[in-house]
Design an enzyme around this catalytic site. Structure first.
Site, PDB file in Angstrom:
ATOM      1  CB  THR A  18     -15.854  51.018 -38.355  1.00  0.00           C
ATOM      2  OG1 THR A  18     -15.447  49.644 -38.404  1.00  0.00           O
ATOM      3  CG2 THR A  18     -17.334  51.111 -38.682  1.00  0.00           C
ATOM      4  CG  LEU A 109     -11.370  36.463 -47.811  1.00  0.00           C
ATOM      5  CD1 LEU A 109     -11.347  34.962 -48.117  1.00  0.00           C
ATOM      6  CD2 LEU A 109     -12.382  36.765 -46.710  1.00  0.00           C
ATOM      7  CB  SER A 110      -6.661  40.655 -45.119  1.00  0.00           C
ATOM      8  OG  SER A 110      -7.639  41.564 -44.725  1.00  0.00           O
ATOM      9  CB  SER A 111      -4.561  38.058 -50.295  1.00  0.00           C
ATOM     10  OG  SER A 111      -4.851  39.161 -51.150  1.00  0.00           O
ATOM     11  CB  SER A 112      -2.384  42.914 -49.799  1.00  0.00           C
ATOM     12  OG  SER A 112      -3.471  43.546 -49.161  1.00  0.00           O
ATOM     13  CD  GLU A 144      -2.038  45.851 -46.911  1.00  0.00           C
ATOM     14  OE1 GLU A 144      -3.105  45.697 -47.518  1.00  0.00           O
ATOM     15  OE2 GLU A 144      -1.826  45.391 -45.768  1.00  0.00           O
ATOM     16  CG  ASP A 156      -7.368  44.251 -43.323  1.00  0.00           C
ATOM     17  OD1 ASP A 156      -8.440  44.074 -42.713  1.00  0.00           O
ATOM     18  OD2 ASP A 156      -7.299  44.772 -44.445  1.00  0.00           O
ATOM     19  CE1 TYR A 205     -10.647  51.124 -47.542  1.00  0.00           C
ATOM     20  CE2 TYR A 205      -8.764  52.561 -47.960  1.00  0.00           C
ATOM     21  CZ  TYR A 205      -9.470  51.738 -47.121  1.00  0.00           C
ATOM     22  OH  TYR A 205      -9.025  51.522 -45.838  1.00  0.00           O
TER      23      TYR A 205
END
Length: 354
Positions: A18, A109-112, A144, A156, A205
């Site tokens: 979203t 979990l948005s490590s990047s 990113e 994120d 994606y």
């Protein structure tokens, strides 16, 4: 002077796919984080090493190194952060960077994003420049995107920068307003990795994003944020966005009450929509959701972009460890895959640590 910056990962309680449709999201900054320690050095170059993956990165501080050409792959984030800042007129200072992270890679979990936020803050600080708040999130997002080649939303980075202990964040991705939403102490958030890494590069994606933009264009709308269910009822991708936005707002209202009889079905409806309408789930994620509920969770859903990674579940605090242990045992027996789970704690956002 040595400077250390910590940026948390995030789990998204509700609202996936979203954010880039100018919709609503409800992430939580969690107690898994990326740490970047910067030590000044002479010369005109910067080095970076990771405690978690091999390789040393050496780059010019003027942003002249093309991030796409940097190896090892994680070093592209360092090069991209340098370039993003130098494009802004920041004179990045030569330094030795030490990177470490407790955010599982490929977990959703948005490590990047945590890495990008920590790098931007550390490099800006070393240059004597103050970068904070929305500016920090936008710079990290730009870095990113350069590093991965995958266009993303801003959720994120906002969660990592603005996280608040014991709260989720209701984010309006159109005007970028943030509203803290308290998480009552009676509720526990379980995060379980299905054992299949998630990757956005090479996944569908970007295709999903393009489909949403095309759907909005056909309706003559700026984004699917403005669509109604009647307009998109026969268009699965767009239908997910419209119904997910409604679920985010409903969840944000219900969460402070701690009413799991309301929250559980919302999570399950979100997973069904992500599975059936958006088609970003996997058999492993579906199995994990089913087992979490069978083992006592009120509800569960895939979290992040999908295509692997993690599931988030809500349960009573005093049942959390038991639910996690039973689910892990049954998932391992059903799939032969070793899951990794923990009870997540909501924490404050990115900061300098002395």
């Amino acid at each position: 002077m040595v400077a250390r910056f910590v940026a948390p990962g995030r789990v998204n309680v509700m609202g996936d796919h979203t954010d880039y449709n100018e919709g609503f999201v409800l992430p939580v900054a969690i107690d898994r984080a990326c740490t970047v320690t910067a030590t000044p050095r002479p010369g005109r170059r910067l080095t970076a090493v990771s405690a978690d993956v091999p390789g040393t990165v050496e780059l010019a501080v003027d942003g002249s190194d093309d991030p796409c050409d940097v190896a090892p792959a994680w070093g592209r984030f360092v090069a991209a952060a340098i370039r993003t800042l130098t494009d802004r007129g920041v004179e990045v200072a030569p330094s030795d960077l030490a990177v470490s992270s407790t955010v599982p890679v490929g977990s959703g979990l948005s490590s990047s994003s945590a890495l990008a936020v920590a790098l931007v803050l550390a490099l800006a600080d070393g240059a004597g420049t103050t970068v904070a708040g929305l500016d920090a999130a936008r710079l990290a997002s730009a870095a990113e995107t350069i590093a991965t080649g995958v266009p993303g939303g801003l959720m994120d980075q906002l969660a990592s920068v603005f996280g608040r202990a014991q709260h989720a964040l209701l984010i309006d991705c159109r005007d970028l307003s943030l509203t803290p939403v308290v998480i009552p102490p009676t509720i526990a958030m379980l995060v379980v990795h299905c054992g299949v890494p998630r990757t956005l590069v090479g996944s569908a994606y970007a295709a999903r994003r393009a489909e949403c933009e095309a759907a909005a264009s056909r309706l003559g709308l700026r984004s699917l944020r403005d669509a109604t269910l009647e307009q998109v009822g026969e268009v699965p991708r767009a239908r997910h966005v419209v119904t997910e936005n409604a679920r985010v707002l409903h969840t944000a209202t219900a969460l402070p009450t701690g009413d799991l009889s309301v929250l559980g079905p919302l999570l399950l409806a979100s997973h069904a929509s992500l599975r059936d309408d958006y088609e970003v789930s996997t058999p492993e994620l579906d199995t994990l959701v089913e087992l979490l509920v069978e083992c006592g969770a009120a509800g569960a859903r895939l979290t992040g972009a999908g295509f692997g990674g993690c599931v988030v579940a809500l349960t009573q605090r005093n049942h959390a460890d038991d639910v996690l242990a039973k689910t892990t045992l049954r998932y391992r027996a059903a799939t032969g895959i070793e899951p990794m789970g923990f009870v997540a704690r909501a924490v404050d956002g990115a900061r300098r640590v002395d």
